[in-house]
Design an enzyme around this catalytic site. Structure first.
Site, PDB file in Angstrom:
ATOM      1  N   LYS A   9       0.838  -1.207   0.000  1.00 42.83           N
ATOM      2  CA  LYS A   9       0.000   0.000   0.000  1.00 42.83           C
ATOM      3  C   LYS A   9       0.873   1.257   0.000  1.00 42.83           C
ATOM      4  O   LYS A   9       2.087   1.184   0.256  1.00 42.83           O
ATOM      5  CB  LYS A   9      -0.931  -0.058   1.209  1.00 42.83           C
ATOM      6  N   TYR A  49     -12.603  -3.448  -2.985  1.00 44.40           N
ATOM      7  CA  TYR A  49     -13.103  -3.381  -1.607  1.00 44.40           C
ATOM      8  C   TYR A  49     -14.626  -3.322  -1.578  1.00 44.40           C
ATOM      9  O   TYR A  49     -15.208  -2.627  -0.741  1.00 44.40           O
ATOM     10  CB  TYR A  49     -12.492  -2.176  -0.891  1.00 44.40           C
ATOM     11  N   PHE A  57     -15.684   4.033   7.259  1.00 49.29           N
ATOM     12  CA  PHE A  57     -14.287   4.371   6.953  1.00 49.29           C
ATOM     13  C   PHE A  57     -13.959   4.234   5.468  1.00 49.29           C
ATOM     14  O   PHE A  57     -12.809   4.489   5.077  1.00 49.29           O
ATOM     15  CB  PHE A  57     -13.342   3.500   7.791  1.00 49.29           C
ATOM     16  N   ASN A 112      -2.226  -0.023   6.900  1.00 49.18           N
ATOM     17  CA  ASN A 112      -1.640  -1.256   7.435  1.00 49.18           C
ATOM     18  C   ASN A 112      -0.738  -1.959   6.426  1.00 49.18           C
ATOM     19  O   ASN A 112      -0.592  -3.175   6.445  1.00 49.18           O
ATOM     20  CB  ASN A 112      -2.740  -2.177   7.976  1.00 49.18           C
ATOM     21  N   HIS A 115      -1.758  -5.602   1.369  1.00 48.03           N
ATOM     22  CA  HIS A 115      -2.958  -6.377   1.061  1.00 48.03           C
ATOM     23  C   HIS A 115      -2.535  -7.775   0.650  1.00 48.03           C
ATOM     24  O   HIS A 115      -1.555  -7.945  -0.064  1.00 48.03           O
ATOM     25  CB  HIS A 115      -3.736  -5.748  -0.109  1.00 48.03           C
ATOM     26  N   GLU A 126      -8.530 -11.488  -7.998  1.00 55.40           N
ATOM     27  CA  GLU A 126      -7.687 -10.285  -7.830  1.00 55.40           C
ATOM     28  C   GLU A 126      -6.513 -10.272  -8.806  1.00 55.40           C
ATOM     29  O   GLU A 126      -6.147  -9.207  -9.318  1.00 55.40           O
ATOM     30  CB  GLU A 126      -7.208 -10.204  -6.370  1.00 55.40           C
TER      31      GLU A 126
HETATM   32  P1  IDP Z   1      -7.515  -7.243   5.093  1.00 55.65           P
HETATM   33  O1  IDP Z   1      -6.750  -6.161   4.369  1.00 55.65           O
HETATM   34  O2  IDP Z   1      -6.772  -7.736   6.299  1.00 55.65           O
HETATM   35  O3  IDP Z   1      -7.982  -8.358   4.179  1.00 55.65           O
HETATM   36  P2  IDP Z   1     -10.261  -6.216   5.053  1.00 55.65           P
HETATM   37  O4  IDP Z   1     -11.296  -6.484   6.084  1.00 55.65           O
HETATM   38  O5  IDP Z   1     -10.409  -6.872   3.710  1.00 55.65           O
HETATM   39  O6  IDP Z   1      -8.843  -6.565   5.711  1.00 55.65           O
HETATM   40  O7  IDP Z   1     -10.186  -4.626   4.870  1.00 55.65           O
HETATM   41  C1  IDP Z   1      -9.478  -4.071   3.801  1.00 55.65           C
HETATM   42  C2  IDP Z   1      -8.722  -2.849   4.298  1.00 55.65           C
HETATM   43  O8  IDP Z   1      -9.651  -1.856   4.766  1.00 55.65           O
HETATM   44  C3  IDP Z   1      -7.826  -3.109   5.500  1.00 55.65           C
HETATM   45  O9  IDP Z   1      -6.585  -3.699   5.160  1.00 55.65           O
HETATM   46  C4  IDP Z   1      -7.665  -1.706   6.058  1.00 55.65           C
HETATM   47  O10 IDP Z   1      -6.769  -0.948   5.260  1.00 55.65           O
HETATM   48  C5  IDP Z   1      -9.088  -1.155   5.876  1.00 55.65           C
HETATM   49  N1  IDP Z   1      -9.927  -1.399   7.061  1.00 55.65           N
HETATM   50  C6  IDP Z   1     -10.537  -2.568   7.392  1.00 55.65           C
HETATM   51  N2  IDP Z   1     -11.239  -2.452   8.537  1.00 55.65           N
HETATM   52  C7  IDP Z   1     -11.072  -1.179   8.951  1.00 55.65           C
HETATM   53  C8  IDP Z   1     -11.566  -0.426  10.080  1.00 55.65           C
HETATM   54  O11 IDP Z   1     -12.291  -0.932  10.949  1.00 55.65           O
HETATM   55  N3  IDP Z   1     -11.181   0.887  10.167  1.00 55.65           N
HETATM   56  C9  IDP Z   1     -10.378   1.468   9.227  1.00 55.65           C
HETATM   57  N4  IDP Z   1      -9.900   0.807   8.140  1.00 55.65           N
HETATM   58  C10 IDP Z   1     -10.247  -0.488   8.001  1.00 55.65           C
HETATM   59 MG    MG Z   2      -9.359  -8.308   2.652  1.00 55.35          MG
END
Ligand code: IDP
Ligand code: MG
Length: 132
Positions: A9, A49, A57, A112, A115, A126
């Site tokens: 990212k 997404y 968010f 974070n 991905h 994907e």
């Molecule tokens: P993942 O990346 O671990 O698969 P996902 O649930 O698919 O997690 O969410 C995609 C991305 O959305 C996350 O990596 C993060 O960047 C963002 N995200 C997910 N949940 C939250 C949240 O509760 N608050 C803020 N950002 C979130």
């Molecule tokens: Mg995910």
């Protein structure tokens, strides 16, 4: 050989953590078979997404993911989908233990760093989405 879609990212690039993260993937014994740096747009993010478009968010997530280039890659290895998720650590930085990418470097739930596909079937979708 199993494949997964990994995307570094914008924060990983801004913080100069690309080499460190790629080292971890290579040290684990996985092969990076395709890699490219590119910019995301809102259309592809709504698709990628789609499970999150109704979350409060989501606008913040889109802004972040478009704040700079990303690096997309195909990573191959035995059980690489689960293996990469283990290397990454869980979504929420606070739950990610030291030793994982997110556990070592993330301190924000949106930003974070990485991905990784969450299933073999999503990996296929994907890889097609980002590499055609
Ligand atoms: P993942 O990346 O671990 O698969 P996902 O649930 O698919 O997690 O969410 C995609 C991305 O959305 C996350 O990596 C993060 O960047 C963002 N995200 C997910 N949940 C939250 C949240 O509760 N608050 C803020 N950002 C979130
Ligand atoms: Mg995910």
């Amino acid at each position: 050989m199993e494949k997964t879609y990994i995307m570094l990212k914008p924060d990983a690039i801004k913080r100069r953590l690309v080499g460190n993260i790629i080292n971890r993937i290579e040290n684990k014994g996985y092969n990076i078979t395709k890699m490219k740096m590119f910019n995301l747009n809102e259309e592809i993010l709504k698709e990628h997404y789609s499970h999150l478009v109704d979350k409060p968010f989501f606008p913040e997530l889109v802004d972040f993911m478009m704040s700079g280039p990303v690096i997309g890659m195909i990573v191959e290895g035995d059980d690489v989908v689960v293996g990469m998720r283990n290397l990454m650590g869980p979504t929420k930085w606070i739950e990610a233990t030291p030793g994982t990418i997110r556990g070592d470097f993330a301190n924000n739930t949106t930003e974070n760093l990485i991905h990784g596909s969450d299933s073999v079937e999503n990996a296929i979708i994907e890889i097609k989405r980002f590499f055609g």
